[in-house]
Design a protein around this motif. Structure first.
Motif, short mmCIF file in Angstrom:
data_model
loop_
_atom_site.label_atom_id
_atom_site.label_comp_id
_atom_site.label_asym_id
_atom_site.label_seq_id
_atom_site.Cartn_x
_atom_site.Cartn_y
_atom_site.Cartn_z
N THR A 59 -13.87 81.98 -53.97
CA THR A 59 -13.69 82.60 -55.29
C THR A 59 -12.52 83.59 -55.22
O THR A 59 -12.72 84.80 -55.27
N GLN A 62 -12.17 86.45 -58.05
CA GLN A 62 -13.40 87.12 -58.50
C GLN A 62 -13.84 88.16 -57.48
O GLN A 62 -13.89 87.88 -56.29
N ASP A 64 -16.45 89.64 -55.64
CA ASP A 64 -17.82 89.29 -55.30
C ASP A 64 -18.01 89.48 -53.80
O ASP A 64 -17.14 90.01 -53.11
N ASN A 65 -19.13 89.03 -53.27
CA ASN A 65 -19.42 89.25 -51.86
C ASN A 65 -19.07 88.07 -50.96
O ASN A 65 -19.43 88.05 -49.79
N PRO A 101 -25.23 91.19 -53.07
CA PRO A 101 -24.00 91.44 -53.83
C PRO A 101 -24.04 92.72 -54.67
O PRO A 101 -23.02 93.39 -54.81
N LEU A 105 -21.24 95.73 -54.63
CA LEU A 105 -20.53 96.18 -55.83
C LEU A 105 -20.77 97.65 -56.11
O LEU A 105 -19.85 98.38 -56.51
#
Length: 136
Positions: A59, A62, A64-65, A101, A105
């Motif tokens: 990704t 994006q 994200d994790n 995740p 964040l």
């Protein structure tokens, strides 16, 4: 710092910054991942230096994790990323972020706020370096 490095889930790196890593056949990089990255980054120094590769194959656009999941799979593009999951004190944080995740964040947001509160030196008290690693 681990949370801030999670920003590497977005963006790209030039071939010159990861060439040694994908060609050195070290044990800290997944062989298939290295092979994939070699397609866009020739072995010869100077060839394709500015070719770009996403820091996160899954990704790349994006936040994200997946960056942390990649590190656990030995798919960190940069050596400075992969060292976060290499048998050291940050392994547990990488593992936690890879499976949680929302924790990543939240910690990332907090770290960005803290970094934004840093007051850099300005004017004659500060210095913009021509070469980051050397005082002008």
């Amino acid at each position: 710092m681990v949370a801030l490095l999670g920003s590497h889930t977005i963006g790209q790196a030039q071939c010159v910054t990861f060439r040694d890593r994908i060609y050195n056949n070290a044990s800290d990089i997944d062989a298939g991942f290295a092979s994939t990255r070699r397609r866009g980054c020739p072995a010869n120094q100077g060839d394709g230096n500015s070719n770009l590769a996403p820091l996160d194959l899954v990704t790349p656009n994006q936040l994200d994790n997946n960056y942390f999941k990649n590190l656990i799979q030995k798919k960190g593009l940069l050596e400075s990323d992969q060292v976060l999951f290499s048998g050291g004190s940050t392994d547990s944080i990488v593992s936690e972020y890879s499976s949680n995740p929302s924790k990543f964040l939240s910690d990332f947001a907090s770290a960005m706020v803290k970094m934004g509160d840093i007051e850099p030196l300005t004017g004659s008290a500060g210095q913009i370096r021509r070469i980051c690693s050397a005082v002008n």
